[in-house]
Design a protein around this motif. Structure first.
Motif, PDB file in Angstrom:
ATOM      1  N   LYS A  83      18.581   2.598  18.469  1.00  0.00           N
ATOM      2  CA  LYS A  83      17.542   1.688  17.506  1.00  0.00           C
ATOM      3  C   LYS A  83      17.107   1.218  18.478  1.00  0.00           C
ATOM      4  O   LYS A  83      16.108   0.788  18.359  1.00  0.00           O
ATOM      5  N   LYS A  84      18.196   0.481  19.389  1.00  0.00           N
ATOM      6  CA  LYS A  84      18.381  -0.943  20.009  1.00  0.00           C
ATOM      7  C   LYS A  84      17.194   0.146  21.364  1.00  0.00           C
ATOM      8  O   LYS A  84      16.057  -0.532  22.434  1.00  0.00           O
ATOM      9  N   VAL A  85      17.630   1.215  21.759  1.00  0.00           N
ATOM     10  CA  VAL A  85      15.980   1.911  22.866  1.00  0.00           C
ATOM     11  C   VAL A  85      15.050   1.878  21.946  1.00  0.00           C
ATOM     12  O   VAL A  85      13.770   1.537  23.183  1.00  0.00           O
ATOM     13  N   PHE A  86      14.678   2.176  20.660  1.00  0.00           N
ATOM     14  CA  PHE A  86      13.718   2.238  20.498  1.00  0.00           C
ATOM     15  C   PHE A  86      13.454   0.910  19.637  1.00  0.00           C
ATOM     16  O   PHE A  86      12.122   0.544  19.985  1.00  0.00           O
ATOM     17  N   GLU A  87      13.882   0.067  19.557  1.00  0.00           N
ATOM     18  CA  GLU A  87      12.907  -1.767  19.442  1.00  0.00           C
ATOM     19  C   GLU A  87      13.436  -2.193  20.932  1.00  0.00           C
ATOM     20  O   GLU A  87      12.055  -2.837  21.134  1.00  0.00           O
ATOM     21  N   ASN A  88      13.772  -2.090  21.444  1.00  0.00           N
ATOM     22  CA  ASN A  88      13.393  -2.323  22.992  1.00  0.00           C
ATOM     23  C   ASN A  88      12.358  -1.955  24.340  1.00  0.00           C
ATOM     24  O   ASN A  88      10.798  -2.557  24.182  1.00  0.00           O
ATOM     25  N   SER A  89      11.616  -0.871  24.053  1.00  0.00           N
ATOM     26  CA  SER A  89      10.693   0.192  24.252  1.00  0.00           C
ATOM     27  C   SER A  89       9.232  -0.599  23.169  1.00  0.00           C
ATOM     28  O   SER A  89       8.514  -1.073  23.838  1.00  0.00           O
ATOM     29  N   VAL A  90       9.599  -1.017  21.897  1.00  0.00           N
ATOM     30  CA  VAL A  90       8.288  -1.244  21.608  1.00  0.00           C
ATOM     31  C   VAL A  90       7.908  -2.901  20.785  1.00  0.00           C
ATOM     32  O   VAL A  90       6.729  -3.012  21.907  1.00  0.00           O
ATOM     33  N   ARG A  91       9.117  -3.731  21.513  1.00  0.00           N
ATOM     34  CA  ARG A  91       8.833  -4.656  22.281  1.00  0.00           C
ATOM     35  C   ARG A  91       8.085  -5.356  23.428  1.00  0.00           C
ATOM     36  O   ARG A  91       7.552  -6.052  23.935  1.00  0.00           O
ATOM     37  N   SER A  92       8.538  -4.263  24.545  1.00  0.00           N
ATOM     38  CA  SER A  92       8.706  -4.660  25.793  1.00  0.00           C
ATOM     39  C   SER A  92       7.156  -4.243  25.686  1.00  0.00           C
ATOM     40  O   SER A  92       6.019  -4.411  26.727  1.00  0.00           O
ATOM     41  N   THR A  93       6.319  -2.866  25.127  1.00  0.00           N
ATOM     42  CA  THR A  93       5.578  -2.700  25.056  1.00  0.00           C
ATOM     43  C   THR A  93       4.721  -3.299  24.832  1.00  0.00           C
ATOM     44  O   THR A  93       3.429  -3.717  24.868  1.00  0.00           O
TER      45      THR A  93
END
Length: 440
Positions: free
Chosen positions: A271-281
């Motif tokens: 969940k952390k990897v996905f959330e960080n990726s989406v937020r950064s994108t």
């Protein structure tokens, strides 16, 4: 007030706002908005509206969040770490091998993300500690990471070339393909320099010690498979595009989906990897869209003033300069601005003037986009305020001083300048691949 004086006032106001620390899009957009209203009254409000519609209707812009998301998924899920372990095992036994592997890592990170900052972050956190621990010369490896990370704005999918494509109204796909051969040529020159220098002086990049080289072949093959995953994702994404089976937008969606599936299969999509990726994108995509919007508005005002034709007449008629002399002066101005501005700021400041002028002088805008990008790479590493110099200072361990960082970039800047001259003398190095692919 003459149109030329209005243009000078606009540029001066924009530079003044930037010096005060305002965000790039805010400084450019504010000057464009005020100038439009002052010059054309209430009709000036149509300029940002038209720019917004043009931006929203630009279909290739969909590639921007796709490629950024792909890069962040691969980075956050530590797939890039596997790639470095592969280079570590296979390249470590030769003098300078880890530094050469770091250049390979940077090329692949660039192909995954398209941002210089991403390459710098991965290089400084993954490669640099390993290189220092194995007694590599700190000045050389600092230069290696800075030079390698700069490839992120040249090797596709370069986010900077997306911005240039929008401002110059050129196809993104052709610009990305135009950056492939120059990027590989520059990376190859880096590798040759490292290999020759470490062969002449092995203490700069010692080979791995015997116990580290003693890795079972089964483990080497396992690491080769894990590290080759990013190659596979890049191939799945680019082969259909190069062969004309998919559009650029469709290929970007394939790349994003392939990266997501790779993270799922390896069990690293938390969940952390996905959330960080989406937020950064989201953050980076919105930043670039605001910059493009501001640049389009600023360019529209300049087109209305006829400032480009005035500057063209000044250079060619009044000063009598040849097209090549004007082009070289443009590149020198980028180098000067690059000492205190990043690549996007440089582009949106001068693109309304330079891009139409380059076209009027008879040069190819795809080729010029590659020249601009290489010049930006050089400016990134040019003292006193090169962007990469301060990124490295922020990320490097305490034993690497600012003096080491400044002293590390000389040979790599020389290689970049040589690459720039090579592309200027032989334009087909940049133009052959897009012409070949799009002819099919």
């Amino acid at each position: 007030m003459s149109y030329g004086m209005i243009a000078i006032v606009m540029f001066s106001s924009m530079m003044l706002l930037m010096i005060t620390g305002q965000r790039v899009f805010a400084a450019i957009g504010a000057v464009a908005s005020v100038a439009a209203i002052v010059l054309w009254g209430t009709g000036g409000v149509e300029i940002p509206f038209t720019a917004t519609m043009k931006l929203m209707n630009w279909y290739p812009l969909l590639t921007l969040p796709m490629f950024i998301f792909m890069g962040y998924i691969l980075s956050e899920s530590k797939i890039a770490d596997d790639l470095y372990k592969m280079f570590h095992v296979w390249m470590g036994p030769m003098p300078g091998g880890l530094a050469i592997g770091t250049i390979g890592l940077m090329v692949l990170v660039s192909a995954m993300n398209g941002l210089s900052v991403a390459g710098m972050a991965i290089g400084a956190t993954i490669a640099l500690p390993e290189l220092l621990k194995r007694k590599y010369d700190k000045r050389m490896v600092t230069g290696v990471i800075q030079a390698g990370s700069s490839l992120g704005i040249l090797v596709p999918p370069s986010v900077v070339l997306v911005l240039y494509a929008m401002i110059a109204r050129q196809p993104v796909g052709q610009l990305w393909l135009a950056g492939v051969i120059p990027g590989l040529v520059m990376a190859s020159l880096f590798v040759i320099y490292i290999a020759v220098r470490c062969r002449m002086n092995p203490s700069l990049g010692p080979a791995l010690e015997a116990q580290e080289r003693d890795v079972p072949m089964a483990e080497k093959l396992r690491l080769l498979g894990a590290g080759a995953l990013p190659f596979g994702i890049f191939a799945v994404m680019m082969v259909p595009f190069v062969n004309g089976w998919t559009s650029l937008v469709e290929s970007s969606a394939i790349g994003a989906m392939a990266a997501l599936l790779a993270a799922i299969v390896k069990g690293r999509l938390t969940k952390k990897v996905f959330e960080n990726s989406v937020r950064s994108t989201l953050a980076i995509s919105c930043m670039f869209m605001w910059i493009i919007l501001a640049a389009l508005g600023f360019g529209a005002v300049f087109d209305g003033l006829g400032a480009v034709k005035s500057i063209e007449a000044l250079f060619t008629d009044q000063l009598g300069l040849s097209p090549w002399t004007i082009l070289i002066l443009m590149q020198l101005s980028f180098l000067i601005m690059g000492t205190f501005l990043d690549d996007t700021a440089m582009l949106v400041i001068v693109a309304p003037l330079y891009v139409p002028l380059v076209h009027a002088l008879g040069f190819d805008l795809i080729w010029y986009g590659v020249l601009y990008t290489i010049t930006s790479q050089i400016a990134y590493m040019t003292p006193p305020f090169g962007y990469n110099l301060f990124l490295m200072r922020a990320m490097a361990p305490p034993e690497i001083s600012l003096r080491d960082i400044y002293g590390s970039i000389g040979p790599f800047v020389a290689i970049m300048v040589a690459s720039l001259i090579l592309i200027m003398v032989f334009p087909q190095l940049a133009l052959w691949l897009p012409e070949y692919v799009y002819a099919r």
